[in-house]
Design a protein around this motif. Structure first.
Motif, PDB file in Angstrom:
ATOM      1  N   ALA A  71       0.844  -1.199   0.000  1.00  0.00           N
ATOM      2  CA  ALA A  71       0.000   0.000   0.000  1.00  0.00           C
ATOM      3  C   ALA A  71       0.881   1.251   0.000  1.00  0.00           C
ATOM      4  O   ALA A  71       1.935   1.270   0.622  1.00  0.00           O
ATOM      5  CB  ALA A  71      -0.902  -0.002   1.229  1.00  0.00           C
ATOM      6  N   PRO A  72       0.462   2.294  -0.729  1.00  0.00           N
ATOM      7  CA  PRO A  72       1.212   3.552  -0.665  1.00  0.00           C
ATOM      8  C   PRO A  72       1.030   4.229   0.700  1.00  0.00           C
ATOM      9  O   PRO A  72       0.102   3.897   1.446  1.00  0.00           O
ATOM     10  CB  PRO A  72       0.576   4.383  -1.784  1.00  0.00           C
ATOM     11  CG  PRO A  72      -0.770   3.798  -2.010  1.00  0.00           C
ATOM     12  CD  PRO A  72      -0.714   2.353  -1.604  1.00  0.00           C
ATOM     13  N   TRP A  73       1.902   5.168   0.984  1.00  0.00           N
ATOM     14  CA  TRP A  73       1.839   5.891   2.258  1.00  0.00           C
ATOM     15  C   TRP A  73       1.067   7.197   2.098  1.00  0.00           C
ATOM     16  O   TRP A  73       1.214   7.914   1.107  1.00  0.00           O
ATOM     17  CB  TRP A  73       3.245   6.220   2.754  1.00  0.00           C
ATOM     18  CG  TRP A  73       3.920   5.046   3.402  1.00  0.00           C
ATOM     19  CD1 TRP A  73       4.681   4.098   2.781  1.00  0.00           C
ATOM     20  CD2 TRP A  73       3.874   4.699   4.793  1.00  0.00           C
ATOM     21  NE1 TRP A  73       5.115   3.175   3.700  1.00  0.00           N
ATOM     22  CE2 TRP A  73       4.635   3.518   4.952  1.00  0.00           C
ATOM     23  CE3 TRP A  73       3.264   5.259   5.922  1.00  0.00           C
ATOM     24  CZ2 TRP A  73       4.812   2.898   6.180  1.00  0.00           C
ATOM     25  CZ3 TRP A  73       3.436   4.635   7.145  1.00  0.00           C
ATOM     26  CH2 TRP A  73       4.198   3.469   7.274  1.00  0.00           C
ATOM     27  N   LEU A  74       0.272   7.488   3.109  1.00  0.00           N
ATOM     28  CA  LEU A  74      -0.357   8.801   3.239  1.00  0.00           C
ATOM     29  C   LEU A  74       0.189   9.418   4.519  1.00  0.00           C
ATOM     30  O   LEU A  74       0.224   8.764   5.559  1.00  0.00           O
ATOM     31  CB  LEU A  74      -1.881   8.657   3.326  1.00  0.00           C
ATOM     32  CG  LEU A  74      -2.677   9.965   3.357  1.00  0.00           C
ATOM     33  CD1 LEU A  74      -2.581  10.698   2.011  1.00  0.00           C
ATOM     34  CD2 LEU A  74      -4.146   9.699   3.697  1.00  0.00           C
ATOM     35  N   TRP A 132      -4.537   3.043   3.324  1.00  0.00           N
ATOM     36  CA  TRP A 132      -3.156   3.480   3.133  1.00  0.00           C
ATOM     37  C   TRP A 132      -2.293   2.977   4.288  1.00  0.00           C
ATOM     38  O   TRP A 132      -2.789   2.841   5.405  1.00  0.00           O
ATOM     39  CB  TRP A 132      -3.044   5.012   3.168  1.00  0.00           C
ATOM     40  CG  TRP A 132      -3.962   5.781   2.285  1.00  0.00           C
ATOM     41  CD1 TRP A 132      -5.246   6.143   2.551  1.00  0.00           C
ATOM     42  CD2 TRP A 132      -3.659   6.306   0.992  1.00  0.00           C
ATOM     43  NE1 TRP A 132      -5.765   6.870   1.511  1.00  0.00           N
ATOM     44  CE2 TRP A 132      -4.804   6.992   0.535  1.00  0.00           C
ATOM     45  CE3 TRP A 132      -2.528   6.292   0.169  1.00  0.00           C
ATOM     46  CZ2 TRP A 132      -4.863   7.637  -0.696  1.00  0.00           C
ATOM     47  CZ3 TRP A 132      -2.577   6.939  -1.052  1.00  0.00           C
ATOM     48  CH2 TRP A 132      -3.736   7.600  -1.477  1.00  0.00           C
ATOM     49  N   ASN A 133      -1.011   2.810   4.043  1.00  0.00           N
ATOM     50  CA  ASN A 133      -0.072   2.822   5.149  1.00  0.00           C
ATOM     51  C   ASN A 133      -0.042   4.266   5.623  1.00  0.00           C
ATOM     52  O   ASN A 133       0.209   5.176   4.835  1.00  0.00           O
ATOM     53  CB  ASN A 133       1.325   2.386   4.691  1.00  0.00           C
ATOM     54  CG  ASN A 133       1.383   0.897   4.432  1.00  0.00           C
ATOM     55  OD1 ASN A 133       0.655   0.119   5.047  1.00  0.00           O
ATOM     56  ND2 ASN A 133       2.242   0.501   3.512  1.00  0.00           N
ATOM     57  N   THR A 134      -0.338   4.470   6.888  1.00  0.00           N
ATOM     58  CA  THR A 134      -0.598   5.834   7.350  1.00  0.00           C
ATOM     59  C   THR A 134       0.442   6.281   8.362  1.00  0.00           C
ATOM     60  O   THR A 134       0.798   5.530   9.273  1.00  0.00           O
ATOM     61  CB  THR A 134      -2.001   5.919   7.983  1.00  0.00           C
ATOM     62  OG1 THR A 134      -2.952   5.417   7.044  1.00  0.00           O
ATOM     63  CG2 THR A 134      -2.347   7.358   8.325  1.00  0.00           C
ATOM     64  N   PRO A 164       5.636   9.443   0.967  1.00  0.00           N
ATOM     65  CA  PRO A 164       4.178   9.541   0.905  1.00  0.00           C
ATOM     66  C   PRO A 164       3.664   9.879  -0.496  1.00  0.00           C
ATOM     67  O   PRO A 164       4.262  10.681  -1.199  1.00  0.00           O
ATOM     68  CB  PRO A 164       3.848  10.659   1.888  1.00  0.00           C
ATOM     69  CG  PRO A 164       5.116  11.336   2.209  1.00  0.00           C
ATOM     70  CD  PRO A 164       6.259  10.469   1.793  1.00  0.00           C
ATOM     71  N   TRP A 165       2.550   9.237  -0.845  1.00  0.00           N
ATOM     72  CA  TRP A 165       1.851   9.590  -2.083  1.00  0.00           C
ATOM     73  C   TRP A 165       1.349  11.025  -1.993  1.00  0.00           C
ATOM     74  O   TRP A 165       1.360  11.766  -2.955  1.00  0.00           O
ATOM     75  CB  TRP A 165       0.678   8.624  -2.268  1.00  0.00           C
ATOM     76  CG  TRP A 165      -0.181   8.955  -3.453  1.00  0.00           C
ATOM     77  CD1 TRP A 165       0.031   8.589  -4.749  1.00  0.00           C
ATOM     78  CD2 TRP A 165      -1.385   9.732  -3.450  1.00  0.00           C
ATOM     79  NE1 TRP A 165      -0.954   9.111  -5.547  1.00  0.00           N
ATOM     80  CE2 TRP A 165      -1.838   9.812  -4.777  1.00  0.00           C
ATOM     81  CE3 TRP A 165      -2.120  10.377  -2.442  1.00  0.00           C
ATOM     82  CZ2 TRP A 165      -3.005  10.506  -5.127  1.00  0.00           C
ATOM     83  CZ3 TRP A 165      -3.273  11.065  -2.791  1.00  0.00           C
ATOM     84  CH2 TRP A 165      -3.702  11.126  -4.125  1.00  0.00           C
ATOM     85  N   ARG A 385      -8.631   5.145  -1.237  1.00  0.00           N
ATOM     86  CA  ARG A 385      -7.412   5.244  -2.030  1.00  0.00           C
ATOM     87  C   ARG A 385      -7.696   6.023  -3.307  1.00  0.00           C
ATOM     88  O   ARG A 385      -8.797   5.944  -3.851  1.00  0.00           O
ATOM     89  CB  ARG A 385      -6.911   3.839  -2.361  1.00  0.00           C
ATOM     90  CG  ARG A 385      -5.547   3.751  -2.993  1.00  0.00           C
ATOM     91  CD  ARG A 385      -4.443   3.579  -1.977  1.00  0.00           C
ATOM     92  NE  ARG A 385      -4.510   2.335  -1.224  1.00  0.00           N
ATOM     93  CZ  ARG A 385      -4.078   1.142  -1.665  1.00  0.00           C
ATOM     94  NH1 ARG A 385      -3.621   1.009  -2.893  1.00  0.00           N
ATOM     95  NH2 ARG A 385      -4.133   0.092  -0.891  1.00  0.00           N
TER      96      ARG A 385
END
Ligand SMILES: [Zn+2]
Length: 388
Positions: A71-74, A132-134, A164-165, A385
């Motif tokens: 998962a992308p990071w937020l 997201w990976n948060t 982070p995205w 997402r």
């Protein structure tokens, strides 16, 4: 320590900590206790926390929760410090709950957003709904030069292994999406004369008299000249706000200094604004080659440029609207941590519950309903997402 029962109690507990920003309070670690307290119960909720050192200040606190390897990071960000409390007509740290509002310094700017972000993360994680990976970053020193945001982006981000995205910076925007913001240049203009005894002024050169000419020209050729307004942030502004010069009544002054505060739009850079000031001074130098005048930046903040943040702004706007929130994309005339993060290429928006008009006021407060709306809005962002 008992864990707060809801987001309102969390905010009230946060307001009770005096975290007046170090430059105003003289306490370099003003945010330290609050950061440690929040980290402590973030760990009880099962999150991973790190204290990230900031030179000469309390550490930033980074709270993370991973929902999956790919998962992308937020990244969420909220600052722990507040402005000073002089002139407040309510108890700044009383955190009174009255008339459906929480009252106190930082209730709106920006402990309300920090409480809502942390509560939303807690609820989304507990529901297994994180998309997201948060990472939630609680920063120090935002109210003066943003050393916390600067240190995180420059030193920690490259080594943490998370890119982070997008970044959501918490400030009270009424859950609108701020995608562009003005920056500033605080310029120091100095005239250099020659000191002499005031009984023989002809042996000196009066820096204050030189400065009078400089001020007059800056006012007519720079201060009043504004570039076209930016569609989101409006026009910039400029004013001459401080002056110092001279040492004694019987000495011809050797030096005089003025400071200008220029707010620049996302179409400008601090360097351009300074160069334009210097062009005005250069014309004066050409008219009088004996004039010694210099200009330098005392403090700068680059604007938050809209084009860099479009994808994040559109995702946030659509997601918030889908969750019944305002979500309109707007600009801001003020600077935040987002301006700092953007300088490092991060895509940022500023979103939070509450009204910026409450920030820094004598009776600062945030509505309980606004706070709950903030939790709902942040949850929507954490659980949705980007589809592009
Ligand atoms: Zn703030």
């Amino acid at each position: 320590m008992t864990t707060p029962a809801d987001c309102v109690e969390l905010l009230r507990a946060m307001v009770r900590f005096d975290t007046v920003t170090p430059s105003a309070s003289g306490r370099p670690e003003a945010e330290g206790e609050l950061g440690a307290w929040l980290a402590d119960f973030a760990r009880r909720w099962g999150f991973h926390t790190r204290a990230l050192p900031v030179a000469g200040a309390a550490p930033n606190i980074l709270i993370t929760c991973e929902c999956g390897h790919d998962a992308p990071w937020l990244l969420l960000d909220s600052h722990l410090d507040t402005v000073g409390v002089e002139g407040m007509t309510i108890d700044p740290f009383g955190a009174e709950l009255r008339d459906g509002r929480v009252w106190g310094r930082g209730a709106a700017d920006t402990k309300g957003t920090g409480a809502a972000m942390l509560w939303a993360l807690h609820e989304s994680a507990a529901a297994g709904a994180l998309a997201w990976n948060t990472a939630l970053l609680l920063t120090v020193g935002e109210e003066h030069l943003q050393p916390g945001a600067q240190s995180f982006a420059a030193r920690d981000l490259p080594t943490l292994g998370l890119r982070p995205w997008g970044v959501v910076v918490g400030e009270p925007t009424g859950m609108r999406v701020v995608a562009a913001a003005n920056g500033y240049v605080r310029a120091r203009v100095v005239t250099h004369g020659v000191a002499a005894h005031s009984s023989t002024p002809e042996r000196g050169r009066n820096a204050i008299v030189d400065m009078a000419r400089v001020i007059s020209r800056l006012q007519s050729e720079h201060v009043g000249r504004r570039p076209a307004p930016h569609p989101l942030t409006g026009a910039g502004s400029c004013s001459i706000n401080l002056i110092t010069g001279g040492t004694q009544i019987n000495v011809v002054p050797e030096q005089c200094e003025v400071r200008l505060d220029q707010r620049i739009t996302p179409d400008q850079t601090p360097e351009q604004a300074l160069a334009e000031m210097d062009q005005v001074l250069q014309r004066l130098r050409e008219e009088d080659p004996t004039l010694r005048v210099s200009v330098a930046a005392a403090e700068t903040a680059a604007p938050l440029p809209h084009d860099q943040n479009t994808a994040v702004a559109e995702w946030a706007s659509a997601t918030l609207r889908g969750a019944g929130q305002d979500g309109s994309i707007v600009g801001a005339p003020y600077t935040t941590n987002a301006n700092r993060f953007a300088q490092f290429g991060l895509r940022c928006v500023v979103i939070g519950p509450g009204d910026i008009a409450q920030a820094h006021t004598a009776e600062e407060s945030i509505g309980v309903e606004e706070l709950h709306a903030g939790v709902r809005g942040y949850r929507a962002l954490l659980e949705t997402r980007d589809r592009s």
